[in-house]
Design an enzyme around this catalytic site. Structure first.
Site, short mmCIF file in Angstrom:
data_model
loop_
_atom_site.label_atom_id
_atom_site.label_comp_id
_atom_site.label_asym_id
_atom_site.label_seq_id
_atom_site.Cartn_x
_atom_site.Cartn_y
_atom_site.Cartn_z
N LYS A 104 1.72 -5.13 2.37
CA LYS A 104 2.51 -4.14 3.10
C LYS A 104 2.62 -4.58 4.55
O LYS A 104 1.61 -4.86 5.19
CB LYS A 104 1.86 -2.76 3.04
CG LYS A 104 1.80 -2.15 1.64
CD LYS A 104 1.12 -0.79 1.67
CE LYS A 104 1.07 -0.16 0.29
NZ LYS A 104 0.39 1.16 0.30
N GLY A 133 2.55 2.42 -2.67
CA GLY A 133 2.35 3.85 -2.79
C GLY A 133 1.03 4.29 -2.19
O GLY A 133 0.23 3.48 -1.73
N LYS A 188 4.44 3.00 7.78
CA LYS A 188 3.41 4.05 7.75
C LYS A 188 2.13 3.60 8.43
O LYS A 188 1.37 4.44 8.96
CB LYS A 188 3.16 4.49 6.31
CG LYS A 188 2.71 3.39 5.36
CD LYS A 188 1.23 3.28 5.21
CE LYS A 188 0.83 2.16 4.26
NZ LYS A 188 -0.63 2.10 4.06
N ARG A 252 -7.81 2.73 7.50
CA ARG A 252 -8.22 1.84 8.60
C ARG A 252 -7.28 1.98 9.80
O ARG A 252 -7.71 1.91 10.94
CB ARG A 252 -8.25 0.40 8.11
CG ARG A 252 -9.30 0.13 7.06
CD ARG A 252 -9.48 -1.35 6.79
NE ARG A 252 -8.30 -1.96 6.20
CZ ARG A 252 -8.07 -2.06 4.91
NH1 ARG A 252 -8.93 -1.54 4.05
NH2 ARG A 252 -6.99 -2.65 4.45
#
Length: 330
Positions: A104, A133, A188, A252
Site C-alpha cells: 500500500k 482493505g 489512508k 502504526r
C-alpha cells in the site's frame, strides 16, 4: 491451490497463516532474510513481526532463489513494502505465474507511482491483482472476522484471489477498480498520521470525525483524478481502511501522529515503532501527485509540512482550522 506469500513481515505472515488453515491450500511463506527463516523454523513463530502467533504445522517456510519456489505456484502474493515492489515484479515477471500484491502506498522518488502503474512499467499488460482493505495483521492471524477486497481488471484473477483467501474468518469481496483500491490504501496512511496528531493533542471526538470525513474527501478527489470510481471510496478499501487505520490502536501510522503530538522528533517516532509506517514515506509522493494533478489536499499538505519540520503540531492544526469556509461534500 498452491500459494506462495513473498515477504514475511507482519501482514504477509498473517495472510499466510490464515491461508494455511483453509482446506485445499498448500501455502509457503518466503523471506529474503535467511536468518529470519531459520528462526521461524526453529521457533515456529515470527517473533520479530508477529510475536505470539504460532505458525501452523502445514505452513511451509522458504528462503533462497525465487524461481525454483514460484515456478509451479498457482498464486504468488508479494507482501513486501512498496519500495520492494518494482524489483520483485522484475524478478517474477519471467515466470508468468498469476500474481497479486499487498503493498500500500506510492513509490518514493521519481513519478511516485502506484502499484498498478509500476506493474505496467515493469511487466506490461499481463494480468495482476491487489488485495487490500481494513486489516490489522494480528487480528487476521488470530482468526478474528475481517473483510478484504480483491481488485483486478482480469475477472479470472479476481476470482482466483477470492478462492485463495476467502474463508470462515476472512471474507473477500471483488472489484475491478484497481486505481480506487490502491489510492484508498495509500492515502489512508498519511490521514492516519493526522488523526493520531489530533488525538494526541486531545482535540476531541468532533475534531477526529471532521478530520476523517474531510480526509475521505481528499482521498476521493485524488482517486478520481487518477481514474478511480467515486463509489470505491465508500467501500472497504476506502472508508473502511481509513476508519481502521485512523482510529485503531494497532495502527502504526496513527501511532506516529500520537508520538509527534507528544513532542518526539520524527526520527525518534519512527525508530520507536520497529516496523514500517508507510504514511511517513508516501506523504511526499501523495502531495506531489496531487499538486501535479491540481488536486487540493490541505490535510495531506499539512501532514507533509509537519513531517518535514516546517510546522509544529499546534501550527498544523491552526493552519487547517484557519482555511477559508468551503462547501461540504467537495
Amino acid at each position: 491451490m498452491k500459494i506462495a506469500v513473498l515477504g514475511a513481515g507482519a501482514w504477509g505472515t498473517a495472510l499466510a497463516v490464515h491461508a494455511s488453515r483453509l482446506p485445499g491450500r498448500s501455502v509457503t511463506l518466503w523471506a529474503r532474510d535467511t536468518a529470519q527463516v531459520a528462526q521461524m523454523r526453529a521457533q515456529r513463530s515470527n517473533a520479530r513481526y508477529l510475536p505470539g502467533t504460532p505458525l501452523p504445522a502445514l505452513l511451509q517456510l522458504a528462503d533462497g532463489p525465487l524461481s525454483p519456489l514460484c515456478a509451479d505456484q498457482d498464486m504468488l502474493v508479494i507482501a513486501t513494502p512498496m519500495a520492494a515492489l518494482r524489483p520483485m515484479l522484475a524478478e517474477l515477471a519471467p515466470l508468468g505465474r498469476p500474481l497479486a500484491w499487498l503493498c500500500k502506498g506510492f513509490e518514493a522518488g521519481g513519478a511516485g507511482l502506484l502499484g498498478h502503474e509500476i506493474h505496467h512499467a515493469v511487466v506490461g499488460e499481463a494480468p495482476f491483482g491487489v488485495l487490500s482493505g481494513p486489516s490489522f495483521a494480528q487480528e487476521v492471524a488470530a482468526g478474528q472476522p475481517t473483510a478484504l477486497v480483491a481488485a483486478s481488471a482480469d475477472a479470472a484473477l479476481r476470482e482466483a484471489l477470492v478462492q485463495a483467501f476467502h474463508g470462515p474468518t476472512l471474507r473477500v469481496y471483488s472489484s475491478d477498480d484497481v486505481p480506487g483500491v490502491e489510492v484508498g490504501g495509500a492515502v489512508k496512511n498519511l490521514l492516519a498520521i493526522a488523526t493520531g496528531l489530533c488525538d494526541g493533542l486531545s482535540l476531541g471526538l468532533n475534531a477526529r470525525a471532521a478530520l476523517v470525513t474531510r480526509g475521505l474527501a481528499e482521498m476521493t478527489r485524488l482517486g478520481l483524478a487518477l481514474g478511480a470510481r467515486a463509489e470505491t471510496f465508500m467501500g472497504l478499501s476506502g472508508l473502511g481502511d481509513l476508519v481502521l487505520t485512523a482510529t485503531g490502536d494497532l495502527s502504526r501510522n496513527r501511532k506516529v501522529g500520537l508520538l509527534l503530538a507528544s513532542g518526539l522528533r520524527l526520527d525518534e517516532a519512527v525508530a520507536s515503532l520497529g516496523h514500517v509506517a508507510e504514511g511517513v514515506y508516501s506523504a511526499r509522493t501523495v502531495v506531489q501527485r496531487a499538486r501535479a494533478l491540481r488536486v487540493e489536499m490541505p490535510i495531506a499538505e499539512s501532514v507533509l509540512a509537519l513531517l518535514d519540520g516546517q510546522l509544529q503540531p499546534q501550527q498544523a492544526v491552526a493552519a487547517l482550522m484557519g482555511r477559508e469556509p468551503a462547501a461540504d461534500g467537495v
